[in-house]
Write an enzyme that holds these catalytic residues in place. Structure first.
Site, mmCIF file in Angstrom:
data_model
loop_
_atom_site.group_PDB
_atom_site.id
_atom_site.type_symbol
_atom_site.label_atom_id
_atom_site.label_comp_id
_atom_site.label_asym_id
_atom_site.label_seq_id
_atom_site.Cartn_x
_atom_site.Cartn_y
_atom_site.Cartn_z
ATOM 1 N N HIS A 156 45.567 29.959 2.942
ATOM 2 C CA HIS A 156 45.925 28.894 2.001
ATOM 3 C C HIS A 156 47.357 28.419 2.238
ATOM 4 C CE1 HIS A 156 45.397 26.264 -1.215
ATOM 5 N NE2 HIS A 156 45.112 27.094 -2.213
ATOM 6 N N ASP A 376 26.160 20.545 10.208
ATOM 7 C CA ASP A 376 25.002 20.874 11.047
ATOM 8 C C ASP A 376 25.516 21.280 12.423
ATOM 9 O OD1 ASP A 376 22.741 21.018 12.574
ATOM 10 O OD2 ASP A 376 22.082 18.963 12.192
#
Length: 486
Positions: A156, A376
């Protein structure tokens, strides 16, 4: 269900091409400096269709090859984070890559009732783990009977959730051999120059003792809430799905934090993380890398106050408060933030009262309207995208369901507060089923391991293993409220 995940192998994946020397020193921005030293994570679940299935060792080989390529574009993620010195050494030492086997359940069984705490088993690092080893990115490929899951952890300190989606979208495009690849833009330190900060607690807000649960709202429930709040005042703009849910859930949280002898002087405030990319002049590309967010603060109010016309379920007053706070995150706010005073001022106002317990601050953020389901890698889009529990409490994160219009809310609270929260009458009657996926993955009866090549026989004919296919996907978008920080 207590899911058992066995890590089979660990290795380091390095960029396929070396990072040029002029790019070796990547500065953290001022907003990066203020971000906690922890990991943010997502898990993408993929279901086999029951007729054809790639060998898992081929899946892993394909993912690793494309991962090495995408790391050449996102080169800071392959370096080592020097938190105290506020930079990344882009030395191409690589990222952690794990392969794991789920040994005691099928994918369809897990998706029947997925528990958020179980999701931590599918990611390579603990999210509250301090980045002592300085690794900025980890990937874990988990093999189920019936499918697989890809878990990612990103520092982060370097990136918000939008950056993580940017990374996975680009990785998936490379895996599909797409020709047109969007490149990340490393401009955050230029827009928000680093500053000398003293006395700031990097671990503030990190909480180990909390419970995370997932609540699902279908499209009709959300539309009903929006209509309910809109009808409370003439000519009022209808709240967005996230605004409506955020206010509704906040009202439930405020009620759950009251004890038997409610403190009439207890104050509540709410922080939303807002994507700043479209607010900067000129607007930034969604592919701008870094922690590029601002926090809107909904001003503290008394928990005993009722500005909802006596309707215990209604949260109109909270909708109005949230909307007013978010509207203040504008171009002028960005200019003040670039000077550094705005964010530090917010921290300075909250810290004293929060430490004394005078104000209960909760955090809401959202990944709604982001292309979570566009990842995908060549074997179809994910059947489910999930969020492992964040290492903080009093936080709610909203994600779109795969079905249009629905929203999942991941809620992390102290155990005793969660008990009251989930028993709230109005919440219980609006929450839907937690099941995701379909039953097709249950057609597979034998566990598939990394060293096993599998073909499936249908109608007395062996099905060939499909190669990755190219698909045209949506562009990376952004929303007004986004989960860029916690």
């Amino acid at each position: 269900m207590n899911v058992q995940v066995e890590v089979i192998s660990k290795e380091i994946i390095k960029p396929s091409s070396p990072t040029p020397n002029p790019l070796r020193h990547y500065k953290l921005s001022f907003l990066d400096q203020l971000t906690p030293s922890s990991y943010t994570s997502l898990v993408f679940f993929y279901e086999f269709d029951g007729e054809t299935q790639p060998a898992i060792n081929e899946v892993s080989k394909h993912l690793k090859k494309s991962l090495a390529k995408v790391l050449t574009l996102f080169y800071p993620l392959a370096g080592r984070v020097k938190i105290d010195d506020h930079f990344v050494d882009c030395n191409d030492e690589g990222i952690a890559y794990l392969e794991a086997q789920v040994t005691n359940c099928r994918l369809c069984d897990f998706l029947n009732n997925p528990l958020p705490d179980e999701l931590n088993k599918f990611i390579p690092f603990a999210q509250d783990e301090h980045i002592a080893n300085e690794i900025a990115l980890g990937v874990q490929l988990n093999m189920f009977e019936g499918g697989f899951a890809i878990g990612l952890c990103t520092s982060h300190k370097l990136a918000d959730f939008l950056c993580m989606l940017m990374f996975t979208k680009t990785w998936a495009a490379i895996a599909r051999d797409e020709v047109e690849i969007q490149r990340p833009q490393f401009v955050s330190a230029t827009l928000f120059p680093p500053k000398g900060i003293t006395g700031y607690n990097w671990g503030a807000g990190i909480a180990a003792k909390k419970v995370t649960k997932r609540f699902v709202f279908d499209a009709s429930t959300i539309e009903d809430l929006r209509a309910k709040y809109t009808g409370l005042q003439n000519n009022e703009k209808q709240p967005s799905p996230v605004e409506a849910l955020s206010a509704f859930m906040w009202r439930r949280f405020v009620g759950a934090t009251k004890d038997d002898h409610a403190d009439e002087n207890k104050l509540h405030s709410l922080i939303h993380s807002v994507d700043l990319r479209p607010l900067i002049d000129p607007p930034l590309s969604p592919y701008s890398f870094g922690n590029i967010y601002g926090n809107s603060l909904t001003a503290p109010f008394l928990s005993s106050g009722d500005d909802d016309d006596g309707d215990q379920e209604s949260s109109y007053g909270m909708v109005r408060r949230v909307r007013e706070a978010i509207s203040k995150i504008d171009k002028d706010f960005v200019k003040r933030l670039q000077h550094g005073d705005e964010q530090l001022s917010l921290i300075g106002r909250l810290a004293p009262s929060a430490s004394k317990g005078e104000v209960v601050t909760s955090y809401h953020s959202s990944l709604c309207q982001f292309p979570l389901y566009d990842n995908d890698f060549g074997w179809g889009r994910p059947i489910w995208v999930s969020l492992p529990p964040l290492p903080v409490k009093d936080i709610i994160v909203f994600l779109d369901t795969k079905e249009p219009g629905g929203v999942e809310a991941y809620v992390s609270l102290a155990k005793e507060v969660m008990t009251k929260f989930e028993s709230d009458t109005f919440l219980r009657r609006r929450v839907g089923t937690g099941r995701v996926g379909s039953a097709s993955s249950c057609l597979i009866h034998q566990p598939v391991r990394f060293n096993q090549v599998v073909t499936f026989h249908t109608r007395n004919r062996a099905s060939v293993i499909k190669k990755p296919t190219r698909t045209k996907l949506m562009k990376l978008g952004s929303g007004s409220i986004c989960s860029v920080c916690f």
